[in-house]
Design an enzyme around this catalytic site. Structure first.
Site, mmCIF file in Angstrom:
data_model
loop_
_atom_site.group_PDB
_atom_site.id
_atom_site.type_symbol
_atom_site.label_atom_id
_atom_site.label_comp_id
_atom_site.label_asym_id
_atom_site.label_seq_id
_atom_site.Cartn_x
_atom_site.Cartn_y
_atom_site.Cartn_z
ATOM 1 N N HIS A 196 0.665 -1.100 0.324
ATOM 2 C CA HIS A 196 -0.377 -0.034 0.110
ATOM 3 C C HIS A 196 0.629 1.414 -0.160
ATOM 4 O O HIS A 196 1.964 1.161 0.357
ATOM 5 C CB HIS A 196 -1.287 -0.177 1.045
ATOM 6 C CG HIS A 196 -2.323 -0.916 1.332
ATOM 7 N ND1 HIS A 196 -3.287 -0.461 -0.496
ATOM 8 C CD2 HIS A 196 -2.822 -1.747 1.767
ATOM 9 C CE1 HIS A 196 -4.143 -1.122 0.486
ATOM 10 N NE2 HIS A 196 -3.772 -2.546 1.196
ATOM 11 N N CYS A 224 0.412 2.610 -4.397
ATOM 12 C CA CYS A 224 -0.479 3.797 -5.012
ATOM 13 C C CYS A 224 0.353 5.122 -5.248
ATOM 14 O O CYS A 224 0.373 5.016 -3.808
ATOM 15 C CB CYS A 224 -2.363 3.757 -4.258
ATOM 16 S SG CYS A 224 -2.556 1.705 -4.874
#
Length: 328
Positions: A118, A174
């Site tokens: 992440h 991301c």
């Protein structure tokens, strides 16, 4: 192949001893020692669990050994299925492993950093980000011990490197466009990207309008503030500050899975869970190992564009010739 001599650029200046100097960097020949750090975090049992990140780390490890002459004993693996607690991708272990990666670095060494997990953003506190946000990665224990911000990753992995030492980084996460804080970002034409104030203003206006019509007053205000920053030239100020403080004579390259404003897909390719960027990097070089930086950036974009909206980014610690061959 990259030239072997020092590359000078920019205006000359006088140092404190009144000697005339000019900024320089040196390409790595990548024929020295090779070390790598591969991090894959699936976040088992957490609400934000992913599927392909551990696969990514292992696939990249095998790819480096098969294609670029790395040895498994010179690659540190941090995954959240590891039996050894020291190999868990906790914040402390990741920071320690980053320090190990660059320790003893010398000219023509080749270091490789891969992160699949992440990513996110947090408020920029030092003015080096045009959009007002630093990029971060999330260790497996981020809820207890916090994220790792791009400023810190740059401080640990880029700043200590000598001229002529290569660090290749891949961020399959991301909001990773500038996750290593490298100030020179390249377009698919191989040219340096510069702040586009008109485009930024248009994007801020469009986002503000959409947020307002959807009842998201907070989002509208945030976008309006982005427009104010654009109008006052904060993007240009941030770029100038970043180049003054983040440029390095070392040969640091970052491939990121998407722009700072985008997300990166946790995907399935060839029947296996994988990060889209990690898959594209290996697929592109498997199809053609002899690519320039510009060609490889376009290859990554081409592989992903049919299924994903994310646009991989290429950035570096120095102005570079994107027509030279990618090696690591």
């Amino acid at each position: 192949m990259p030239p072997t001599t020092q590359q000078h650029y920019g205006p000359q200046f006088q140092n404190a001893q009144h000697q005339v100097q000019q900024p320089y960097f040196q390409y790595s020949q990548c024929n020295g020692k090779k070390k790598a750090l591969c991090i894959g975090i699936n976040y088992f049992g957490q609400a934000s669990e992913l599927r392909g990140c551990i696969n990514d780390a292992r696939n990249i490890q095998r790819f480096l050994c098969s294609n670029f002459g790395y040895r498994t004993e010179d690659i540190v693996m941090l995954t959240d299925d590891a039996q050894n607690p020291r190999q868990h991708p906790t914040r402390e272990n990741i920071v320690n492993a980053m320090q190990w990666l660059v320790r003893g670095a010398a000219p023509n060494d080749s270091l490789f950093f891969h992160y699949s997990g992440h990513g996110g953003q947090t408020k920029d506190l030092d003015g080096d980000e045009g959009d007002g946000h630093d990029e971060v990665i999330y260790p497996v224990d981020f809820k207890q011990n916090g994220h790792i911000v791009d400023d810190l990753m740059h401080q640990i992995m880029v700043k200590p490197l000598p001229a002529g030492c290569r660090l290749t980084a891949i961020f399959d996460s991301c909001h990773s466009g500038s996750a290593l804080d490298l100030p020179y970002i390249y377009s698919t034409e191989g040219k340096l990207k510069e702040p586009n104030l008109a485009a930024e203003a248009g994007t801020s206006l469009k986002t503000a309008f959409t947020s307002y019509t959807q009842g998201d007053i907070g989002g509208a205000l945030k976008s309006a503030m982005g427009l104010v920053k654009t109008a006052t030239g904060s993007s240009q100020k941030a770029e100038k500050y970043a180049r003054a403080t983040r440029t390095s004579p070392a040969d640091v390259i970052s491939w990121s899975g998407c722009k700072d404003s985008q997300t990166s897909a946790d995907a399935t390719e060839a029947g296996q869970a994988t990060g889209a960027m990690s898959y594209a990097f290996m697929a592109a070089l498997s199809q053609n190992a002899q690519q320039s930086y510009q060609q490889l950036l376009n290859s990554l974009r081409d592989i992903l564009k049919s299924k994903y909206s994310q646009k991989p980014q290429l950035s570096s610690s120095h102005p570079m010739d994107t027509n030279i061959k990618f090696i690591c």
